[in-house]
Design an enzyme around this catalytic site. Structure first.
Site, PDB file in Angstrom:
ATOM      1  N   THR A 180      70.867 -48.710 -17.841  1.00  0.00           N
ATOM      2  CA  THR A 180      70.077 -47.647 -18.404  1.00  0.00           C
ATOM      3  C   THR A 180      71.117 -46.546 -18.906  1.00  0.00           C
ATOM      4  O   THR A 180      70.631 -45.615 -19.594  1.00  0.00           O
ATOM      5  CB  THR A 180      69.498 -46.640 -17.056  1.00  0.00           C
ATOM      6  N   LYS A 226      67.225 -59.526 -25.112  1.00  0.00           N
ATOM      7  CA  LYS A 226      67.170 -59.347 -23.529  1.00  0.00           C
ATOM      8  C   LYS A 226      65.806 -59.430 -23.120  1.00  0.00           C
ATOM      9  O   LYS A 226      65.073 -58.325 -23.450  1.00  0.00           O
ATOM     10  CB  LYS A 226      67.855 -58.258 -22.995  1.00  0.00           C
ATOM     11  N   GLU A 259      55.948 -42.210 -10.949  1.00  0.00           N
ATOM     12  CA  GLU A 259      56.053 -40.756 -10.846  1.00  0.00           C
ATOM     13  C   GLU A 259      55.825 -40.402 -12.369  1.00  0.00           C
ATOM     14  O   GLU A 259      56.270 -41.308 -13.291  1.00  0.00           O
ATOM     15  CB  GLU A 259      57.309 -40.444 -10.302  1.00  0.00           C
TER      16      GLU A 259
END
Length: 494
Positions: free
Chosen positions: A340, A77, A427
């Site tokens: 995820t 992937k 972040e």
């Protein structure tokens, strides 16, 4: 406090066996690990697409890539292709790579944006090697020290076969599997879990329990009642229907995420079949409508009857409580739009290893684990919301509603900064790099009004030459790479 010598994992599947394998590999003789699993309890099994950190997990475990690819029927992937998300009929890629080469204080997309304003029409993705390989259907590991030629990748694999693969690996290291279902749970006087009682009367004691019991949350929720933070007002899809189909003649090295009027469809290529599913809102589709929509949009013949899954996006308010750590679906659920799910299992176990309660569970350890887990889940949540919220579709109430909803302030700030002058700030510990936010922002139609002034440090002629050179560098490896299918044939035969 009691030192932790015995860990009991409740539940198998991908989450249970990742937890058992990684804890045993890293801690070795420091802990004994038992895992309770029932062949009668099915797993959700939709987590067939991953992101690059899965390779770190396999490397830590000492997994041979060729053996892994063979046994799990895995494919490579390089990206996710999003189709119909901004408007119907349009698509873009979120690759694992990054376009061009950035300057010290100026990302490459600022140079590209200036070139656009000067009349250049080249797509940003043309400067991304992952995109070029995905489009050409090619792949091989590139041995180069030049970061411009990096080709980050992950895998598609059969989640059931991966769990079986890790089970064999774990048992060889000494993890003890117990077949059966839990019929009772006993607690210490302070509320900690003491024993799990199986239906046949066996009793398993532990110092620390890993709850991998799926959506049920048998320990973390049903016994300890930690509560759930519901995010369905931001992510309204609450159902999925999945079905396998025959494999394609040519195996794509990327996942497809295809938006429909009230949800989206995944297409995941494996060596032996294709994974397909539709994530949707039950307020907009009935089960029959969802199944019919999915089955009518398959690229190959279905191999089974559709399987339905109900979920609620969100997270446990305490993902570690007392002597129970929840991992996988028991800790929360974020739809598989950005692949995820397996990573959140992996990072949850890694976080536990970093904060492992050797001499006993303490409030400081639990609080820090929960703080980090909350931040991670919220960052992934914001990235997924971005795909929905920033759209220009007018064909259904679903898309109009998500476009008009109020989003978290953390996401609103990112969108505003990028729209002004292309600024992107990662972040701390954000799973997604600046290049990921960049591709989705641009793909969903946010075009920065301005660019960084450093992009003006080149003359027009210099900028044009630099971009042409970068295009050539990125395209150079393509002719030397085998097709994705040829790569798989070679490595699986090794």
């Amino acid at each position: 406090m009691q030192s932790v010598r015995k860990v009991v994992v409740l539940g198998g599947g991908t989450s249970g066996w990742i937890a058992a394998a990684l804890l045993k590999k890293v801690l070795g003789p420091v802990v004994d690990i038992d895992l309770i699993e029932s062949d009668d309890i099915g797993t959700v099994g939709v987590g067939e697409a991953t992101i690059p950190p899965i390779r770190l997990l396999n490397n830590v475990l000492g997994v041979n890539e060729a053996e892994f690819l063979r046994e799990t029927k895995a494919t490579i992937k390089l990206a996710i292709k999003f189709e119909n998300w901004r408007v119907p009929g349009e698509g873009y890629y979120h690759t694992f790579g990054a376009p061009g080469k950035s300057l010290a204080f100026c990302h490459f997309h600022h140079l590209w944006r200036r070139a656009q304003q000067l009349g250049d029409t080249t797509s940003l993705w043309q400067y991304d090697l992952n995109y070029l390989c995905a489009e050409a259907g090619k792949f091989a590991s590139i041995n180069s020290k030049d970061p411009v030629l990096e080709l980050p990748y992950a895998y598609h694999f059969d989640a059931g076969l991966y769990a079986r693969f890790l089970r064999k690996f774990s048992e060889q290291m000494g993890v003890v599997r117990h077949e059966g279902k839990v019929s009772g749970v006993t607690q210490h006087g302070n509320g900690d879990i003491q024993h799990l009682v199986l239906e046949d009367g066996r009793v398993l004691a532990g110092d620390l329990f890993i709850d991998c019991s799926g959506f049920r949350g048998l320990l973390i929720q049903q016994k300890l009642n930690t509560g759930y933070e519901d995010w369905s007002h931001w992510l309204p899809c609450d159902r999925a229907v999945a079905v396998p189909s025959e494999r394609f003649e040519h195996t794509l090295p990327y996942t497809r995420a295809i938006a429909h009027s009230s949800g989206w469809q995944w297409r995941i290529p494996l060596q032996h079949r294709n994974g397909n599913g539709l994530v949707y809102s039950s307020s907009h589709y009935t089960e029959q409508q969802a199944a019919e929509l999915l089955l009518s949009n398959l690229d190959s013949k279905a191999l089974a009857e559709p399987k339905f899954i109900q979920f609620k996006t969100g997270r446990r308010r305490k993902q570690w409580h007392r002597n129970v750590v929840s991992v996988g679906l028991s800790s929360g659920f974020l739809e598989p739009l950005e692949s995820t799910s397996i990573h959140l299992i992996q990072s949850g176990v890694v976080r536990l290893l970093q904060l492992f309660p050797h001499q006993g569970v303490t409030e400081a350890l639990v609080n820090e684990y929960n703080r980090q887990s909350q931040i991670e889940f919220e960052q992934v949540r914001d990235f997924i919301i971005l795909h929905y919220h920033v759209n220009e579709r007018t064909d259904s109430p679903f898309w109009r509603d998500v476009r008009q909803m109020q989003v978290p302030d953390t996401l609103k700030r990112k969108i505003q900064l990028f729209a002004e002058n292309g600024s992107l700030f990662r972040e701390q510990n954000d799973l997604f790099l600046e290049s990921s936010w960049l591709q989705v922002m641009l793909g969903q139609g946010i075009v920065p009004k301005d660019y960084h002034p450093l992009a003006n440090s080149y003359s027009e002629a210099q900028l044009k030459q630099m971009l042409q050179t970068m295009l050539a560098i990125k395209r150079d490896p393509l002719d030397k790479l085998p097709s994705h299918d040829e790569f798989l044939r070679r490595i699986c035969a090794a």
